[in-house]
Design a protein around this motif. Structure first.
Motif, PDB file in Angstrom:
ATOM      1  N   ALA A 295      -4.606   9.455  -1.592  1.00  9.51           N
ATOM      2  CA  ALA A 295      -5.303   8.195  -1.851  1.00  9.51           C
ATOM      3  C   ALA A 295      -4.349   7.033  -1.607  1.00  9.51           C
ATOM      4  CB  ALA A 295      -5.824   8.156  -3.281  1.00  9.51           C
TER       5      ALA A 295
ATOM      6  N   LYS B 122       0.840  -1.192   0.000  1.00 11.53           N
ATOM      7  CA  LYS B 122       0.000   0.000   0.000  1.00 11.53           C
ATOM      8  C   LYS B 122       0.879   1.248   0.000  1.00 11.53           C
ATOM      9  CE  LYS B 122      -3.875  -2.276   0.241  1.00 11.53           C
ATOM     10  NZ  LYS B 122      -4.811  -2.285  -0.905  1.00 11.53           N
TER      11      LYS B 122
ATOM     12  N   LYS C  34      -3.256  13.072  -5.404  1.00 13.27           N
ATOM     13  CA  LYS C  34      -3.982  13.183  -6.670  1.00 13.27           C
ATOM     14  C   LYS C  34      -4.701  14.534  -6.722  1.00 13.27           C
ATOM     15  CE  LYS C  34      -8.308  10.906  -5.311  1.00 13.27           C
ATOM     16  NZ  LYS C  34      -9.270   9.847  -5.667  1.00 13.27           N
TER      17      LYS C  34
ATOM     18  N   ILE D 282      -3.111   3.477  -2.693  1.00 17.06           N
ATOM     19  CA  ILE D 282      -3.114   2.650  -3.888  1.00 17.06           C
ATOM     20  C   ILE D 282      -2.210   1.439  -3.692  1.00 17.06           C
ATOM     21  CG2 ILE D 282      -3.549   4.624  -5.411  1.00 17.06           C
ATOM     22  CD1 ILE D 282      -0.522   4.420  -6.192  1.00 17.06           C
ATOM     23  N   ASP D 283      -2.377   0.441  -4.556  1.00 17.86           N
ATOM     24  CA  ASP D 283      -1.471  -0.702  -4.574  1.00 17.86           C
ATOM     25  C   ASP D 283      -0.252  -0.365  -5.420  1.00 17.86           C
ATOM     26  OD1 ASP D 283      -2.748  -2.493  -2.919  1.00 17.86           O
ATOM     27  OD2 ASP D 283      -3.942  -3.385  -4.515  1.00 17.86           O
ATOM     28  N   ASP D 284       0.915  -0.421  -4.812  1.00 22.59           N
ATOM     29  CA  ASP D 284       2.169  -0.196  -5.525  1.00 22.59           C
ATOM     30  C   ASP D 284       2.776  -1.571  -5.810  1.00 22.59           C
ATOM     31  OD1 ASP D 284       4.472   1.070  -6.561  1.00 22.59           O
ATOM     32  OD2 ASP D 284       5.480   0.836  -4.630  1.00 22.59           O
TER      33      ASP D 284
ATOM     34  N   LYS E 107      -0.587   8.169  -2.223  1.00 20.74           N
ATOM     35  CA  LYS E 107      -0.204   8.999  -3.376  1.00 20.74           C
ATOM     36  C   LYS E 107      -1.125  10.210  -3.481  1.00 20.74           C
ATOM     37  CE  LYS E 107       0.985   8.646  -8.276  1.00 20.74           C
ATOM     38  NZ  LYS E 107       1.041   7.765  -9.465  1.00 20.74           N
TER      39      LYS E 107
END
Length: 307
Positions: free
Chosen positions: A97, A81, A86, A99-101, A84
């Motif tokens: 947010a 996780k 936006k 996000i999946d890295d 990031k």
């Protein structure tokens, strides 16, 4: 101007199954289990799970195989996780947010050699050893239910751990041995036997002693302070130790006046073994054969290679 093909670097490791406790050592060898095949099946089950907090690792389900070289090729990667920033164009606002890295690399496992080649990927980590350790941790968590293990295999894994030590390249160590005026001492430490390919006149009886005596390691030392030891003989033994990840040291003298001498060690002198391959567009068979050829070149001349 035509761009030259990209070169990929593969580092080499030996997958091993070793006991977690000293008292489990003799039991480890009582099971009739092909460890190379077991490790292949653990990888091929495409496991996914947490290796560290907030960090999942996974083997992709799409696994390629090559019967001629007894290897499988697979993708292995990390999912974590990441927060990031936006921008919302409609409301003209910034926000955060989760996000999946995701990053992954390619690996090749050679069943009969228990040899693992990992393609370098700085996107995952700067240290390829981290990738190897994460794979070991992940496949160690496989159970009898989700991997179709036999009772013997399940029992073996319960009292064992899976490790992946890097193969050492012994080139500069051997060069120093052969260029020395005299080798006065040579010492080799043999650990738990596992990969099946190298059995020398020194390593094989020491492995038998280690196994039979319930020892975690056995050490032998040769010395000749007068005329010195034979460089070619011990250079071959050093090669075998390097590909088996056994520890070797030597005491050498650069000249007749060099009475004190100098200690050298493969682990002190060498970078882990790696091979650079222009692998874009190549089949698994071609890449696998390049890796095997490289492995044979750093292995001892009397290597009883199972391939």
């Amino acid at each position: 101007m035509i761009d030259s093909p990209a070169v990929s670097r593969y580092s080499l490791f030996r997958l091993k199954i070793i006991p977690t406790k000293h008292q489990d050592f003799t039991t480890l060898f009582s099971f009739e289990v092909n460890k190379g095949q077991l490790l292949k099946r653990l990888i091929s089950s495409a496991p996914i799970g947490n290796v560290k907090k907030n960090q999942r690792w996974a083997v992709a389900k799409d696994i390629d195989s090559d019967l001629n070289t007894h290897c499988i090729s697979f993708q292995f990667g990390r999912i974590r996780k990441k927060i990031k920033s936006k921008f919302d164009d409609e409301n003209l606002t910034f926000s955060k947010a989760v996000i999946d890295d995701t990053e992954y690399t390619n690996c090749i496992y050679f069943e009969k050699l228990q040899l693992l080649a990992i393609k370098h990927s700085t996107g995952i980590t700067a240290k390829v050893t981290t990738i190897a350790k994460s794979l070991c941790t992940l496949i160690s968590k496989q159970t009898q239910e989700n991997c179709d293990l036999t009772n013997n295999e399940a029992s073996l894994l319960k009292m064992s751990k899976i490790v992946a030590p890097e193969i050492q390249n012994s080139v500069s160590f051997i060069k120093e041995l052969k260029n020395a005026y005299k080798i006065s001492k040579f010492k080799i430490e043999i650990g738990i036997p596992n990969p099946p390919d190298y059995k020398s006149l020194i390593e094989e009886p020491l492995e038998a002693l280690t196994k039979g005596g319930n020892s975690l390691s056995t050490t032998v030392k040769a010395s000749n302070n007068y005329k010195g030891l034979k460089a070619d003989f011990f250079a071959d033994i050093a090669k075998g130790a390097a590909i088996s990840n056994n520890h070797v040291t030597a005491h050498i003298h650069y000249s007749e006046k060099d009475q004190k001498g100098h200690s050298i060690s493969i682990r002190q002198n060498e970078e882990p073994a790696f091979i650079d391959i222009q692998d874009e567009g190549l089949t698994l068979n071609v890449v696998a054969n390049k890796i095997i050829t490289f492995f044979k070149n750093i292995a001892p001349s009397n290597n009883s290679n199972p391939l």
